[in-house]
Scaffold this motif. Structure first.
Motif, mmCIF file in Angstrom:
data_model
loop_
_atom_site.group_PDB
_atom_site.id
_atom_site.type_symbol
_atom_site.label_atom_id
_atom_site.label_comp_id
_atom_site.label_asym_id
_atom_site.label_seq_id
_atom_site.Cartn_x
_atom_site.Cartn_y
_atom_site.Cartn_z
ATOM 1 N N ILE A 1 4.496 -7.676 -2.482
ATOM 2 C CA ILE A 1 3.767 -8.064 -1.271
ATOM 3 C C ILE A 1 3.923 -9.560 -1.008
ATOM 4 N N MET A 2 3.797 -10.377 -2.080
ATOM 5 C CA MET A 2 3.896 -11.823 -1.872
ATOM 6 C C MET A 2 5.312 -12.234 -1.484
ATOM 7 N N LEU A 3 6.310 -11.558 -2.029
ATOM 8 C CA LEU A 3 7.683 -11.866 -1.622
ATOM 9 C C LEU A 3 7.882 -11.555 -0.138
ATOM 10 N N SER A 4 7.306 -10.427 0.320
ATOM 11 C CA SER A 4 7.503 -10.114 1.739
ATOM 12 C C SER A 4 6.684 -11.071 2.604
ATOM 13 N N LEU A 5 5.526 -11.524 2.102
ATOM 14 C CA LEU A 5 4.745 -12.527 2.845
ATOM 15 C C LEU A 5 5.510 -13.842 2.944
ATOM 16 N N LYS B 1 7.384 -21.557 -0.134
ATOM 17 C CA LYS B 1 7.940 -21.812 -1.457
ATOM 18 C C LYS B 1 6.954 -21.396 -2.555
ATOM 19 N N GLN B 2 5.689 -21.751 -2.354
ATOM 20 C CA GLN B 2 4.673 -21.419 -3.349
ATOM 21 C C GLN B 2 4.483 -19.910 -3.426
ATOM 22 N N LEU B 3 4.464 -19.234 -2.266
ATOM 23 C CA LEU B 3 4.348 -17.776 -2.263
ATOM 24 C C LEU B 3 5.490 -17.160 -3.072
ATOM 25 N N GLY B 4 6.691 -17.650 -2.819
ATOM 26 C CA GLY B 4 7.856 -17.102 -3.504
ATOM 27 C C GLY B 4 7.798 -17.325 -5.002
ATOM 28 N N LEU B 5 7.365 -18.528 -5.414
ATOM 29 C CA LEU B 5 7.332 -18.805 -6.846
ATOM 30 C C LEU B 5 6.263 -17.983 -7.548
ATOM 31 N N LEU B 6 5.109 -17.812 -6.891
ATOM 32 C CA LEU B 6 4.078 -16.947 -7.487
ATOM 33 C C LEU B 6 4.603 -15.524 -7.602
ATOM 34 N N ALA B 7 5.295 -15.060 -6.556
ATOM 35 C CA ALA B 7 5.866 -13.714 -6.596
ATOM 36 C C ALA B 7 6.833 -13.596 -7.769
ATOM 37 N N LEU B 8 7.610 -14.646 -7.988
ATOM 38 C CA LEU B 8 8.544 -14.643 -9.107
ATOM 39 C C LEU B 8 7.801 -14.557 -10.434
ATOM 40 N N PRO C 1 -3.038 7.024 -1.353
ATOM 41 C CA PRO C 1 -1.664 6.892 -1.845
ATOM 42 C C PRO C 1 -1.641 6.051 -3.115
ATOM 43 N N PRO C 2 -0.631 6.249 -3.961
ATOM 44 C CA PRO C 2 -0.515 5.373 -5.131
ATOM 45 C C PRO C 2 -0.242 3.936 -4.689
ATOM 46 N N GLY C 3 -0.506 2.988 -5.613
ATOM 47 C CA GLY C 3 -0.367 1.570 -5.284
ATOM 48 C C GLY C 3 1.014 1.210 -4.779
ATOM 49 N N TYR C 4 2.055 1.743 -5.416
ATOM 50 C CA TYR C 4 3.409 1.325 -5.042
ATOM 51 C C TYR C 4 3.756 1.756 -3.623
ATOM 52 N N MET C 5 3.119 2.828 -3.119
ATOM 53 C CA MET C 5 3.383 3.213 -1.731
ATOM 54 C C MET C 5 2.722 2.232 -0.767
ATOM 55 N N LEU C 6 1.487 1.855 -1.106
ATOM 56 C CA LEU C 6 0.784 0.869 -0.279
ATOM 57 C C LEU C 6 1.599 -0.407 -0.140
ATOM 58 N N CYS C 7 2.158 -0.862 -1.266
ATOM 59 C CA CYS C 7 2.795 -2.175 -1.241
ATOM 60 C C CYS C 7 4.146 -2.140 -0.556
ATOM 61 N N LEU C 8 4.654 -0.938 -0.223
ATOM 62 C CA LEU C 8 5.951 -0.858 0.450
ATOM 63 C C LEU C 8 5.861 -1.147 1.943
ATOM 64 N N VAL C 9 4.651 -1.049 2.501
ATOM 65 C CA VAL C 9 4.494 -1.181 3.953
ATOM 66 C C VAL C 9 5.032 -2.528 4.448
ATOM 67 N N LEU C 10 4.493 -3.604 3.869
ATOM 68 C CA LEU C 10 4.835 -4.934 4.361
ATOM 69 C C LEU C 10 6.329 -5.254 4.203
ATOM 70 N N PRO C 11 6.906 -5.099 3.003
ATOM 71 C CA PRO C 11 8.332 -5.414 2.884
ATOM 72 C C PRO C 11 9.201 -4.558 3.800
ATOM 73 N N SER C 12 8.832 -3.296 4.022
ATOM 74 C CA SER C 12 9.644 -2.465 4.919
ATOM 75 C C SER C 12 9.609 -3.027 6.333
ATOM 76 N N VAL C 13 8.414 -3.444 6.763
ATOM 77 C CA VAL C 13 8.297 -4.037 8.099
ATOM 78 C C VAL C 13 9.176 -5.282 8.203
ATOM 79 N N VAL C 14 9.082 -6.165 7.203
ATOM 80 C CA VAL C 14 9.873 -7.399 7.235
ATOM 81 C C VAL C 14 11.362 -7.070 7.312
ATOM 82 N N LEU C 15 11.808 -6.106 6.503
ATOM 83 C CA LEU C 15 13.240 -5.787 6.488
ATOM 84 C C LEU C 15 13.702 -5.200 7.815
#
Lengths: 452, 452, 452
Positions: free
Chosen positions: C246-250, C284-291, C401-415
């Motif tokens: 989620i943070m990577l897509s944010l 940058k901070q979002l990305g590093l936390l995601a990492l 839904p399981p957690g991993y399905m929830l977290c797919l929403v945002l990155p799919s939208v971004v892509l």
């Protein structure tokens, strides 16, 4: 005719360089770019190879007379001919930039030798820690400092101004007798890593033999069973975390000792004893070595399941499921991973480019607060690993404790002392001491930026 | 009235800037801060948007006449109007800072075009590799160098002095015909990574198909068994370490070749052939790519036990325990981990901020000594992996050796050659050659700092 | 007598420093090295401790009169005595370098207080963000910028010139009312990390409780089975990758939004709304936390096979082999590893020393192109993990839904949005807008270097 030379003309001072090798050429080029005029002194002024455009070349004597500051870019072996130029060099500033290929090659420093040859000149040792490459490409963060020394303050000042115009920062190291030390700088090999490395090797060797005797030789003696193949991974994976934890606690111990010393003395303006100073200066190296050992520990742990030995054992047993066991192992894995993550963060923030980008307050937050939290996680990880074995007599084979118990002593002491320092009353008086309030000098505004 | 302007007055040279866009404004601000006076030339002097305080604005003609150095911060598309200013610009230094959005957009470089438009002026190409952002924030380690070129040496010198005062380091690239190259600099995309990347892709493709045919298709043909699911992890985990080891040895091979060349020629002052020079310049990239592949190999190895396929196989066999097997696997895991640890250390020391902080001797110690030790560990890891399979005929299916045997050839050669170079007699004469002693120029003190 | 002082004499301006503490001394030393003359003002001119060689010491009044620029290196608490010097300080430039130990300690900024005490002087706030250490060692990449503010433009110019000569880059922040902000700078603790950290904590807490209820408490309620020991590793290893993705897509969402906004507005010269600006600044901070979360996910995954629970389960089952299952798990491991490798690459290139060494085009290639590829790999890894479970009703326990399905929403939208932006027609008009062609100002050459 370029018109702007008129505007900059009054600054164009003439500097002289003896020697037309790589360093002489690089230096001349930088000086020209900075707006100086440059004259080279050479034995063969008409055949001395490619020199920067706009530089003049003369005989040594003529060049020396035309400028007040002479850079000596010549091998020490060839200094003797300078003696014949003594009259022309009288009263001039001679900048000795030379290095030797080995320590203690000559009884006296090159700069001292030069000063002895031409007593009438003002010799300043400078620039020798920079390579021709650094001179040509200009100062970078790591190559910014120029150390200098010499007997004449005005001569040093003159060299300082040139170095500053070239973009370098000057650190004055005193009289020409410091030249020996300056000439040894480029020959040093990780001086600040020596003590921590020796310590790491010593601790590794000690725990290796301790565990070798306790865990492998003892089994062989008692049960006549050869499990020596465990040396490669199992034993290594016991030694590495032990050394890592001890070195991490050694990295935080001096700070705690210093705090207690300041509390005891009631001031921060008294110097720490030498051993403590030296210890504190190698904390970064201690921490990074500890991180290296922790990293090896992580990799050695992660390959456990692909080891032949483990696969073999796994496929031959069907134990009962025990929830406590599941809690215990999962907890210490989890705490270990978090500790390692923080550990890595400490390592990353100690990279020069990252730590430079932090404010003083941020850096001290990371290295002190987060550092102690890391130490806590790693120590807790080890306690969880021990679990109830601390109380079982069977853990103490041959009356010796296992390695992981031994290594818990130091970090536990550091954590307890740190906790004491965090007690409100202790913390308050320590903060007051470190702000220097009670004994402060009234017109001194600078200490704030230098709080430890 | 501020009194100190009196003190600094004699230096305040007036510089002119044509163009009031981002770059013109940033440049003007920096020049003002450095103590220059600045006048802008503009088409609409009274409505040209926000400019730095204390800068004057005039018509182009008036501005050009008042200063000797004119920065042209205008799009190339608008250069043509400058032709009308030819009389005012005669004898002036014109600094062309422009870039294009694409390579080869125009037949001639912007600076050459400008010189052709105003033949009476001295055009100097400079500053174009810096962004407005870098200009405004001042030089950092990475943005320190200003490349310049131009036909008039005095004009270049004048621009050099300004650039140096702004804190930049100047590299002169010759006459205005070099402008094309300078204008292409900001448009380059990892030029020094291209060759190593192509090599990596080529090696990966070759070994992928080699192993695909040898390990998967051959099984399908011989035994009619479909094991294609092994492509994703098993095959990848064979290709990655092979490519990594080959690229690591390619990273150390040119150094060894260069040493033998120097020994053969008996001097270090003869240039290496071009292909060797180019090869040596991309050693860092080769090493970092090798590290990337090694990192993938480590992760692919660590997930082995959680793979479904492995779990399945594990739960269906109960082999006899074999101590030699335990020794063998544990040794090659252990050696592999140590090799990877050293590898990472090499990678970390090649970070710009870390390598800048090392002395030349420390850097060469790490990259040469430690680098060869790493290569030794990784090669030894692969030999241990092979163990006695080198001698078994069954390893050579279809008369082809397995991939890991193929990839051992190059690193073994490099290590043997390096060992030859370490023989005392060879090492002694090589050291002598590299110190340049036997054919040294007597008044040249600089080579010491530049020993390879 | 050193001869070259004659050459540099006309530049040697005299500057005055009040206060002889650490900061005063460091500043004086640097000024002297840069070629200025320095006079200290002190209460006890004859007993004020060690000062740099060649600096004079006088009473405050005498020192103030001799120079035009006075650095006030005194604690704010002692400013009041300066009031008595008001006549001597009239018309002088006073540089206030002071800081406070805490925010909001005083109602007005130190510089404003000083200006109120001596209305006749021109107070300039400057240098306060530098420590005495940074002053003495010269500017590094991270300590290059000097912020200043003040009411008098000429006074600020005078201080700028001194700062630039010392090697610093000056950023003017306006009138003296900005002093409060400048004095708070050194007291800030990771201001740009606050929002991303809060977001990370919030997301972690939300998904922790969501999955705790859904996966553990629900089992306890339905089947009366206590599997709470799974919190430590299994649950954590679900939360971490979810938060990371989620943070990577944010981190990439604001860039996509900004592109659509520019397309909609048809220009790049209109400012973005404030929330978008702030969001883009913490990418940058979002990305590093995601990492960081991804890193934890990797380690938690790798220890799976050594967990007691997993070992126990493994040794008790012998399933049928299923090739699809082998494909599925191997694919998602493989894609996950490649994604993590790219992720690490992004992290490494965001180290200051690495990103500084990249050209603007290279940096944007890595962070934009490679960043979106990374997001694609990580999203694909999660889809592969789900495989056919998206279609099975049994996945939706308690209608959640399981957690991993929830977290797919945002990155799919971004892509999907990013894919839209890559369509040739959209891409072409966006490129044109970003090059500023259609509404460009004719004599503006600078925008090219600043393309987003």
């Amino acid at each position: 005719r370029v018109p702007c030379s008129a505007g900059t003309a009054p600054e164009q001072e003439l500097l002289c360089i003896f020697g037309t090798g790589d360093l002489g050429r690089s230096l001349g080029q930088r000086l020209l770019q900075t707006g100086y005029r440059v004259v080279y002194g050479s034995r063969r002024p008409h055949s001395c190879g490619p020199l920067p455009e706009r530089a003049q070349v003369m005989s040594h004597a003529a060049a020396a007379q035309s400028a007040n500051l002479v850079f000596i870019c010549i091998h020490r072996e060839n200094y003797d001919f300078l003696e014949t130029l003594a009259p022309e060099l009288k009263g001039k500033v001679l900048v000795d930039v030379s290095n030797n290929v080995e320590k203690n090659l000559y009884p006296e420093a090159n700069a001292e030798y030069l000063q002895r040859l031409i007593p009438g000149a003002h010799v300043v040792k400078a620039f020798n820690t920079l390579s021709a490459w650094a001179l040509q490409n200009g100062p970078s963060d790591a190559n910014r400092q120029v150390y200098l020394c010499g007997n004449n303050a005005e001569a040093k000042q003159a060299v300082s101004v040139v170095a500053t115009k070239l973009g370098f920062t000057v650190l004055d190291r005193g009289s020409v007798s410091a030249a020996k030390e300056l000439e040894d700088f480029p020959l040093q090999l990780f001086p600040e890593w020596r003590l921590p490395l020796r310590l790491a090797v010593g601790l590794t060797a000690f725990f290796f033999f301790y565990l070798l005797i306790r865990d492998i030789i003892s089994v062989y003696i008692k049960e006549k069973k050869d499990i020596s193949f465990r040396i490669m991974v199992s034993l290594a994976n016991k030694v590495f975390p032990i050394v890592s934890l001890i070195m991490l606690s050694l990295c935080y111990l001096p700070g705690v000792i210093a705090a207690f010393l300041q509390l005891y003395r009631g001031t921060k303006y008294k110097r720490f004893p030498d051993w403590l100073d030296r210890w504190m200066l190698c904390r970064k190296q201690l921490g990074l070595l500890a991180l290296g050992f922790a990293f090896l520990h992580v990799l050695y742990t992660l390959i456990i399941p692909i080891r032949y030995y483990v696969r073999f054992r796994l496929s031959n047993r069907t134990p009962e499921f025990d929830t406590t066991m599941a809690w215990r192992t999962d907890s210490y894995y989890s705490v270990g991973i978090l500790g390692f993550g923080l550990y890595l963060l400490l390592g990353i923030t100690s990279l020069p480019s990252v730590s430079n980008a932090l404010s003083w307050r941020e850096f001290s937050f990371i290295q002190s607060k987060l550092g102690h939290v890391t130490l806590f996680f790693c120590t807790f990880h080890t306690y969880l690993y021990g679990w109830d074995k601390f109380l079982r007599a069977s853990s103490y084979k041959w009356y010796t404790p296992p390695g992981y118990m031994l290594c818990l002593v130091l970090p536990s002491v550091v954590l307890v002392l740190k906790l004491l320092l965090l007690l409100p009353c202790v913390d308050r008086s320590l903060t007051r001491i470190r702000q220097g309030w009670e004994r402060t000098n009234p017109d001194d505004d600078s200490r704030k930026s230098l709080l430890t």
